[in-house]
Design a protein around this motif. Structure first.
Motif, mmCIF file in Angstrom:
data_model
loop_
_atom_site.group_PDB
_atom_site.id
_atom_site.type_symbol
_atom_site.label_atom_id
_atom_site.label_comp_id
_atom_site.label_asym_id
_atom_site.label_seq_id
_atom_site.Cartn_x
_atom_site.Cartn_y
_atom_site.Cartn_z
ATOM 1 N N PHE A 11 0.284 -1.431 0.177
ATOM 2 C CA PHE A 11 0.072 -0.324 0.111
ATOM 3 C C PHE A 11 0.839 0.928 0.196
ATOM 4 O O PHE A 11 1.896 1.883 0.714
ATOM 5 N N ALA A 86 -17.625 -2.762 0.377
ATOM 6 C CA ALA A 86 -16.335 -1.907 -0.187
ATOM 7 C C ALA A 86 -17.245 -0.531 -1.300
ATOM 8 O O ALA A 86 -17.974 0.364 -0.979
ATOM 9 N N GLN A 206 -9.874 0.592 -2.585
ATOM 10 C CA GLN A 206 -8.720 1.534 -1.784
ATOM 11 C C GLN A 206 -9.117 0.507 0.020
ATOM 12 O O GLN A 206 -8.777 0.021 0.686
ATOM 13 N N ARG A 207 -10.556 0.981 -0.418
ATOM 14 C CA ARG A 207 -11.465 0.178 0.650
ATOM 15 C C ARG A 207 -11.623 -1.948 1.437
ATOM 16 O O ARG A 207 -11.152 -2.283 1.922
ATOM 17 N N PHE A 209 -8.594 -3.324 -0.633
ATOM 18 C CA PHE A 209 -7.689 -3.721 0.570
ATOM 19 C C PHE A 209 -7.382 -3.291 1.339
ATOM 20 O O PHE A 209 -6.547 -4.600 2.076
ATOM 21 N N HIS A 210 -7.782 -2.595 2.102
ATOM 22 C CA HIS A 210 -8.101 -2.412 3.597
ATOM 23 C C HIS A 210 -8.705 -3.773 4.286
ATOM 24 O O HIS A 210 -8.271 -3.848 5.128
ATOM 25 N N LEU A 213 -6.346 -6.019 3.714
ATOM 26 C CA LEU A 213 -5.469 -6.145 5.460
ATOM 27 C C LEU A 213 -5.665 -6.209 7.069
ATOM 28 O O LEU A 213 -5.098 -6.931 7.472
ATOM 29 N N THR A 214 -6.755 -6.045 7.232
ATOM 30 C CA THR A 214 -7.473 -6.213 8.395
ATOM 31 C C THR A 214 -7.921 -7.806 8.238
ATOM 32 O O THR A 214 -7.594 -7.837 9.477
ATOM 33 N N GLU A 217 -4.924 -9.668 9.009
ATOM 34 C CA GLU A 217 -4.072 -8.821 10.438
ATOM 35 C C GLU A 217 -4.453 -9.929 11.382
ATOM 36 O O GLU A 217 -4.091 -10.243 13.153
ATOM 37 N N VAL A 220 -3.447 -14.007 11.909
ATOM 38 C CA VAL A 220 -2.308 -14.195 12.358
ATOM 39 C C VAL A 220 -2.815 -13.673 13.489
ATOM 40 O O VAL A 220 -1.844 -14.850 14.173
ATOM 41 N N ARG A 221 -2.841 -12.613 14.269
ATOM 42 C CA ARG A 221 -3.549 -12.364 15.698
ATOM 43 C C ARG A 221 -3.805 -14.412 16.034
ATOM 44 O O ARG A 221 -4.138 -14.644 17.262
#
Lengths: 233, 54
Positions: A11, A86, A206-207, A209-210, A213-214, A217, A220-221
């Motif tokens: 990004f 989105a 873009q939204r 993509f956001h 990524l969220t 994340e 992973v958590r």
């Protein structure tokens, strides 16, 4: 929800600033410099170039939302639901701007901020549907249940799109159908629509993509939490 | 002219606010992921050194 579409894509905030600034400058130049002043309404008529462009984008977002919702219901993949979210958010923004700019134009042209004209009413219904979907999404935690219910509501809501488009032809109202404009005005209107379409497409990507990524994340958590739990046991 | 400017500025403020929110969100998520990768690389380093020494 993680999409392979965004794998390996980095990004860049500068790209985002560049796209928004370029569209803003081009749109301002078109509306305030290139477009000729209309004789009857004067400068206020320039709102039309913004109003028509965001109205078109709002309807396009609704159609994209409908397509994504249908794809989710057939494939049951959360990626499609993320596209729908989105497009829904950006569409809601466009529908809000359509109502606000239309209201400002109506105040100057008709002497009232709001009237229950078929086109205005059907656009307000579209705005309420967008708002309903966004609120519904926020109230359900289970991702698949949320996606299923919002997809069904989206498909019901998309039925309003032909009504918005055809309202001025099917019902009698005061909203202009296709006003007479000179060639320069038509070209500015077309350029403004293209400019906003590019901007809205970028905002949706873009939204999305956001959201990707969220989701990455969160995954992973959850994985690291599971590993920690396994080690402690 | 005032109506036009107020409408235009309001519209662009909303668009810029939305673009900034998503842009900042994506940037923050990338920072998190980069930070995690660096941390795990740092944690991996001593093991690699021990392995090569052995």
């Amino acid at each position: 929800m993680t999409s392979k579409f965004f794998d390996g894509v980095g990004f860049r905030p500068t790209t985002s600033c560049g796209v928004v600034a370029a569209c803003g400058v081009i749109s301002s130049m078109l509306i305030f410099v290139v477009a000729p002043t209309e004789t009857t309404m004067g400068d206020v008529q320039r709102i039309l170039y913004l109003h028509v462009a965001v109205a078109w984008c709002g309807l396009a977002c609704a159609m994209l939302m409908g397509f994504s919702a249908a794809m989710y219901l057939t494939r049951r993949r959360l990626e499609w639901d993320a596209w729908s979210l989105a497009a829904g958010e950006v569409g809601w923004l466009c529908a809000t701007l359509t109502l606000v700019s239309g209201s400002a134009w109506a105040h100057e042209a008709w002497g009232t901020w709001w009237t229950w004209d078929p086109r205005l009413t059907s656009t307000l219904i579209l705005w309420l549907i967008y708002a309903g979907i966004v609120v519904l999404r926020g109230s359900i935690e289970d991702p698949h249940r949320r996606a299923r219910l919002s997809s069904v509501l989206t498909l019901v809501g998309v039925a309003d799109v032909p009504l918005v488009i055809m309202a001025t032809r099917w019902f009698r109202g005061i909203h202009p159908v296709a006003p007479d404009m000179d060639t320069r005005m038509r070209l500015v209107l077309l350029a403004s629509v293209i400019c906003f379409t590019v901007l809205v497409a970028y905002l949706i990507i873009q939204r999305r993509f956001h959201l990707a990524l969220t989701d990455r994340e969160t995954q992973v958590r959850v994985e690291s939490w599971c590993q920690r739990n396994r080690r402690s046991h | 002219m005032v109506t036009l400017i107020v409408t235009y500025v309001a519209a662009w403020t909303a668009i810029i606010a939305y673009a900034a929110w998503t842009s900042y969100g994506a940037w923050k998520m990338e920072q998190h992921s980069t930070g995690r990768k660096l941390k795990s690389a740092r944690e991996m380093q001593p093991a690699t050194v021990v392995e090569s020494a052995a």
